[in-house]
Write a protein that holds these residues in place. Structure first.
Motif, short mmCIF file in Angstrom:
data_model
loop_
_atom_site.label_atom_id
_atom_site.label_comp_id
_atom_site.label_asym_id
_atom_site.label_seq_id
_atom_site.Cartn_x
_atom_site.Cartn_y
_atom_site.Cartn_z
N SER A 1 15.56 -29.24 -29.32
CA SER A 1 15.45 -29.30 -28.37
C SER A 1 15.33 -28.48 -27.02
N SER A 2 15.22 -26.96 -27.40
CA SER A 2 15.13 -26.14 -26.47
C SER A 2 15.11 -25.30 -27.22
N ILE A 3 13.97 -23.98 -26.24
CA ILE A 3 14.26 -22.61 -27.10
C ILE A 3 14.53 -21.29 -26.44
N LEU A 4 14.97 -20.40 -27.26
CA LEU A 4 15.73 -19.30 -26.42
C LEU A 4 15.04 -18.40 -26.91
N LEU A 5 14.42 -17.80 -25.84
CA LEU A 5 13.97 -16.63 -26.39
C LEU A 5 14.55 -15.07 -26.18
N ASP A 6 15.27 -14.48 -27.99
CA ASP A 6 16.23 -13.55 -27.50
C ASP A 6 15.35 -11.83 -27.48
N MET A 7 15.29 -11.32 -25.70
CA MET A 7 14.12 -10.57 -25.56
C MET A 7 15.13 -9.22 -25.54
N ASN A 8 14.00 -7.47 -26.26
CA ASN A 8 14.77 -6.28 -26.05
C ASN A 8 13.61 -6.20 -26.09
N THR A 9 12.63 -5.51 -25.01
CA THR A 9 11.17 -5.30 -25.72
C THR A 9 10.29 -4.35 -24.37
N PRO A 10 9.84 -2.75 -24.71
CA PRO A 10 9.41 -2.58 -23.04
C PRO A 10 8.29 -2.99 -23.73
N GLY A 11 7.94 -3.91 -24.22
CA GLY A 11 5.69 -4.09 -23.56
C GLY A 11 4.96 -4.25 -25.23
N GLY A 12 3.91 -3.75 -25.07
CA GLY A 12 3.58 -3.41 -26.24
C GLY A 12 1.55 -3.70 -26.02
N GLU A 13 1.33 -4.15 -27.11
CA GLU A 13 -0.50 -4.50 -26.62
C GLU A 13 -0.72 -5.69 -26.32
N VAL A 14 -1.93 -4.76 -25.51
CA VAL A 14 -2.65 -6.61 -24.27
C VAL A 14 -2.77 -7.76 -25.40
N PHE A 15 -3.93 -6.88 -26.21
CA PHE A 15 -4.01 -7.94 -27.45
C PHE A 15 -3.31 -8.77 -28.10
N GLY A 16 -4.07 -10.06 -27.42
CA GLY A 16 -2.32 -11.30 -28.26
C GLY A 16 -1.31 -12.31 -27.01
N THR A 17 -1.53 -10.67 -25.99
CA THR A 17 0.18 -11.39 -25.23
C THR A 17 -0.26 -12.67 -24.51
N PHE B 1 -2.58 -1.32 -23.63
CA PHE B 1 -1.23 -1.48 -23.85
C PHE B 1 -0.93 -1.66 -22.49
N ALA B 2 0.92 -3.19 -22.33
CA ALA B 2 1.21 -3.27 -21.11
C ALA B 2 2.44 -2.73 -21.84
N MET B 3 3.06 -1.51 -21.45
CA MET B 3 4.49 -0.51 -21.85
C MET B 3 4.75 -0.13 -21.11
N HIS B 4 5.88 0.15 -21.43
CA HIS B 4 6.89 0.82 -20.56
C HIS B 4 6.74 2.23 -20.59
N PRO B 5 5.98 3.70 -20.32
CA PRO B 5 6.04 4.57 -20.89
C PRO B 5 7.78 5.55 -21.36
N GLU B 6 8.29 5.47 -20.91
CA GLU B 6 9.70 5.78 -21.66
C GLU B 6 9.49 5.13 -22.84
N LYS B 7 9.12 4.12 -23.61
CA LYS B 7 9.23 3.61 -24.55
C LYS B 7 8.11 3.99 -25.77
N CYS C 1 5.89 -3.78 -40.54
CA CYS C 1 6.93 -3.68 -39.90
C CYS C 1 8.13 -4.39 -40.66
N GLY C 2 7.73 -5.60 -41.16
CA GLY C 2 8.69 -6.64 -41.34
C GLY C 2 9.30 -7.78 -40.01
N ALA C 3 8.26 -7.15 -38.25
CA ALA C 3 8.79 -7.51 -37.00
C ALA C 3 7.73 -8.63 -36.87
N MET C 4 7.47 -9.95 -36.25
CA MET C 4 6.35 -10.09 -35.64
C MET C 4 6.08 -10.19 -35.05
N GLY C 5 4.48 -9.74 -35.22
CA GLY C 5 3.39 -10.07 -33.83
C GLY C 5 3.06 -10.95 -32.62
N THR C 6 2.54 -10.90 -31.93
CA THR C 6 2.41 -12.09 -31.16
C THR C 6 1.42 -13.49 -31.98
#
Length: 304
Positions: free
Chosen positions: A123-139, A14-20, A101-106
């Motif tokens: 014409s452009s892409i916005l990444l709407d982010m609020n994430t502690p990180g997660g699994e290394v594989f696929g990232t 994992f590449a994830m913040h330990p608090e989460k 759980c309904g959320a999209m994986g990488t």
């Protein structure tokens, strides 16, 4: 639910913040002791779905359809988006390779990025982010898709954090913007949590005996070094983590360029202004201002 999340929790790096990450530890323990019964539907809010913003009408429209027969959302692409739309791709909560759980994986998110990049309507892409990180594989695959996009991409941390694997994803965006002064970004690095289940199994009267072929001396050697010695030897595991961490840090260096300060790569978390000072972010903006940045970048050449 699908098996992707339990499998990742029990087997992944994992590449994830330990608090989460602490939230997922009881789930991992329940998987190991055989008491895991799945989620009761209260794990999270309704998962965010890809959308597109239409500048001419100021409307935000879902790029997914809700299917009553499956009681689930299905991503439908950007074929209905008017020309000049901004694709909004949510990266919320823990990052996993498989959908959960309904959320999209990488894997699914990578396809969304590629679809938006290939669409004449976007014409452009916005990444709407609020994430502690997660699994290394696929990232890295998702990060590479963002870096290879010919369509401008802005990552926006929307009143939360962009930690560890989140930074892995965001670093290849053309701009990284943070909303509030208290938003945080960073935690660059990789770790694994190793749970020794033997004591719990022995209490249940279960003894595990593992036998290896004489020709498989190197199989699972990093795990055997930890569990088969009186004092756990983590050196082999650390080498594996260092290898993945080096790739992670190089990805961030490539994405952020000369503005990045090396102290930002030591695993710390940074508030908005600190992140800007250390080259992890480019500025502070509301969601609407981030949309305006997307529209602006779609009309101009991008320089970093």
């Amino acid at each position: 639910m699908k098996v992707g999340l339990p499998s990742a929790l029990s087997n992944g790096f994992f590449a994830m913040h330990p608090e989460k990450a602490q939230f997922y530890l009881p789930i991992a323990i329940s998987i190991l002791d055989g008491t895991f019964k799945g989620f009761d539907g209260t794990l999270s809010e309704e998962p965010a779905q890809p959308k597109f913003y239409v500048p001419s009408s100021h409307e935000t429209v879902s790029a997914s359809l809700f299917e009553a027969e499956t009681n689930a959302w299905r991503y439908d692409g950007f074929h209905n988006a008017p020309k000049g739309s901004v694709a909004i791709v949510p990266i919320q909560g823990a990052i996993m390779k498989a959908n959960y759980c309904g959320a999209m994986g990488t894997k699914a998110l990578t396809q969304v990025i590629k679809d938006a990049d290939a669409s004449d309507n976007i014409s452009s892409i916005l990444l709407d982010m609020n994430t502690p990180g997660g699994e290394v594989f696929g990232t890295k695959e998702l990060s590479d898709a963002i870096g290879n996009s010919k369509t401008p991409i802005v990552a926006h941390i929307s009143e939360g954090i962009c930690a560890s694997g989140g930074m892995y994803v965001a670093c290849k965006a053309d701009r990284i913007l943070m909303h509030q002064p208290t938003d945080m970004i960073g935690s660059i690095g990789v770790y694994t949590t190793i749970i020794d289940p033997r004591g719990a199994l022995e209490k249940k009267g279960i003894k595990v005996v593992t036998v290896y072929s004489p020709t498989s001396n190197a199989k699972n050697e990093e795990w055997r070094a930890i569990f088969d010695n009186e004092e756990a030897d983590t050196s082999l595991m650390e080498e594996r983590l260092k290898f993945m961490d080096t790739i992670f840090m190089n990805q961030v260096r490539e994405g952020r360029g000369s503005k990045l300060k090396e102290e930002a790569l030591q695993g710390g978390m940074f508030f908005t202004q600190q992140a800007i000072d250390n080259g992890l972010a480019d500025g502070q903006a509301t969601f609407d201002e981030a949309i305006e940045m997307c529209i602006s970048l779609s009309k101009h050449s991008i320089t970093i």
